[in-house]
Design a protein around this motif. Structure first.
Motif, short mmCIF file in Angstrom:
data_model
loop_
_atom_site.label_atom_id
_atom_site.label_comp_id
_atom_site.label_asym_id
_atom_site.label_seq_id
_atom_site.Cartn_x
_atom_site.Cartn_y
_atom_site.Cartn_z
N MET A 56 0.63 -1.55 -0.54
CA MET A 56 -0.03 -0.19 0.14
C MET A 56 0.50 1.63 -0.32
SD MET A 56 -2.47 -0.77 3.23
CE MET A 56 -3.54 0.89 3.00
N ARG A 57 0.23 2.77 -0.85
CA ARG A 57 0.62 3.15 -0.09
C ARG A 57 0.34 4.13 0.36
NH1 ARG A 57 2.41 7.52 -5.89
NH2 ARG A 57 3.31 9.12 -4.08
N GLY A 58 1.05 4.98 1.15
CA GLY A 58 0.54 5.87 2.47
C GLY A 58 1.71 6.20 3.23
N ASP A 59 1.32 7.52 3.79
CA ASP A 59 2.01 7.86 4.90
C ASP A 59 2.30 7.82 6.30
OD1 ASP A 59 3.08 10.08 6.65
OD2 ASP A 59 1.86 11.84 5.62
N ALA A 60 3.38 7.61 7.08
CA ALA A 60 3.71 6.98 7.90
C ALA A 60 3.08 7.50 9.42
CB ALA A 60 5.29 6.10 8.26
N ALA A 61 2.92 8.92 9.23
CA ALA A 61 2.66 9.93 10.32
C ALA A 61 1.39 9.49 10.04
CB ALA A 61 2.65 11.20 9.78
N ARG A 62 0.46 9.43 9.06
CA ARG A 62 -1.12 8.80 8.79
C ARG A 62 -1.23 7.83 8.77
NH1 ARG A 62 0.26 13.87 7.99
NH2 ARG A 62 -0.69 13.33 5.23
N LEU A 63 -0.80 6.56 9.93
CA LEU A 63 -1.47 5.10 9.11
C LEU A 63 -2.76 4.66 9.20
CD1 LEU A 63 1.38 3.10 11.54
CD2 LEU A 63 1.27 4.22 8.92
N PRO A 64 -3.20 4.23 7.99
CA PRO A 64 -4.69 4.21 7.94
C PRO A 64 -5.40 2.60 7.81
CG PRO A 64 -3.72 3.66 5.86
CD PRO A 64 -2.46 3.87 6.63
N PHE A 65 -5.32 2.79 9.51
CA PHE A 65 -5.70 1.45 10.10
C PHE A 65 -6.50 2.14 11.22
CE2 PHE A 65 -1.99 0.33 7.48
CZ PHE A 65 -2.27 0.16 6.68
N PRO A 66 -7.27 1.20 11.37
CA PRO A 66 -7.34 1.06 13.36
C PRO A 66 -7.03 0.88 15.02
CG PRO A 66 -8.57 -0.36 12.41
CD PRO A 66 -7.74 0.21 11.19
N ASP A 67 -6.41 1.22 15.21
CA ASP A 67 -6.06 0.96 16.65
C ASP A 67 -6.23 -0.18 16.86
OD1 ASP A 67 -6.23 3.57 17.16
OD2 ASP A 67 -7.09 3.43 18.83
N ASP A 68 -4.88 -1.13 17.58
CA ASP A 68 -4.64 -2.39 17.36
C ASP A 68 -4.77 -3.55 16.10
OD1 ASP A 68 -4.09 -1.66 20.43
OD2 ASP A 68 -6.45 -1.72 20.61
N HIS A 69 -4.74 -2.75 15.00
CA HIS A 69 -5.03 -3.48 14.39
C HIS A 69 -3.92 -5.12 13.52
CE1 HIS A 69 -7.08 -4.15 10.27
NE2 HIS A 69 -6.19 -4.00 9.71
N PHE A 70 -2.80 -4.74 14.34
CA PHE A 70 -1.92 -5.72 13.52
C PHE A 70 -1.38 -6.20 15.40
CE2 PHE A 70 -1.48 -2.30 9.78
CZ PHE A 70 -1.77 -3.75 8.42
N ASP A 71 -0.91 -7.85 15.09
CA ASP A 71 -0.04 -8.51 16.39
C ASP A 71 1.05 -7.23 16.03
OD1 ASP A 71 -2.13 -10.25 15.97
OD2 ASP A 71 -1.26 -11.61 14.71
#
Length: 234
Positions: free
Chosen positions: A98-113
């Protein structure tokens, strides 16, 4: 972020791995990958985000080991290199780029292990904000590396085109406290700087690496190591 435009150039993405991880740079590639595997432990069926994944060196490696992984980067050409690697390794079903900005991650809280960022914090202009975002989307673990202030890298950092942000242990501790992360393990390595290894043949690099490892195993070596790998938990 430092070098943002440079990293997004097509020719930079196409030549990136060859310039950094050929010749003696192969040792760097192997060591960094092992550091990631040591920190993350078993990754089979774990959901992982790699921030600033670049050409997907780690992304594809972890997918090959069974992780369900998202590689995020701001550079479209770098991501395309990653997609090609994933296709060649036949792990497309485990990887999303995915192309995206690390300062505004496009994922909800606690989304990844777990959340991983390698070769990123030396370019970060606001490291506290980036680390806070990584912690926000991580349920269990955050792994990253830094270049160290009191190391051989400090002797030539000024000469690098983009330079690097160098960190003292006090600065890393402050970042972890601010992000609400607890340090699980810290590993310090590479008394000789990366740039040295890239300039010499792989066979010769192996001899210097043996010396580097011996020095690095001493109390002095740990203090002057140029790279630290930080394994933290939420």
């Amino acid at each position: 972020m430092k070098g943002q435009e440079w990293y997004q150039a097509d020719n930079v993405a196409e030549e990136y791995d060859d310039k950094r991880f050929s010749r003696g740079g192969r040792l760097i590639d192997r060591r960094e990958k092992q550091a990631v595997l040591d920190a993350l432990g078993p990754v089979d069926d774990r959901s992982i985000l790699e921030v600033a994944c670049g050409t997907g060196r780690f992304t594809v490696m972890l997918a090959e080991r069974g992780a369900d992984i998202v590689g995020l980067d701001i550079s479209g050409p770098m991501l395309q290199q990653g997609r090609q690697k994933a296709a060649a390794a036949d792990v497309d079903d485990h990887v999303e780029f995915m192309r995206g900005d690390a300062a505004r991650l496009p994922f909800p809280d606690d989304h990844f292990d777990a959340v991983l960022a390698m070769r990123f914090f030396h370019l970060a202009d606001t490291p506290a904000a980036f680390l806070a975002e990584m912690r926000r989307v991580a349920k269990e673990q955050v792994v990253f590396d830094t270049f160290n202030r009191f190391s051989t890298r400090s002797t030539y950092n000024w000469a690098l085109p983009m330079g690097s942000r160098l960190y003292s242990r006090w600065e890393v501790d402050r970042l972890l406290d601010g992000a609400g992360l607890e340090l699980t393990e810290a590993t310090h390595d590479w008394v000789l700087p990366y740039g040295f290894y890239r300039k010499i043949p792989n066979e010769l690099a192996a001899s210097f690496r043996s010396i580097d490892t011996v020095i690095g195993g001493t109390p002095l070596g740990k203090k002057i190591a140029s790279v630290s790998y930080w394994n933290t938990h939420v």
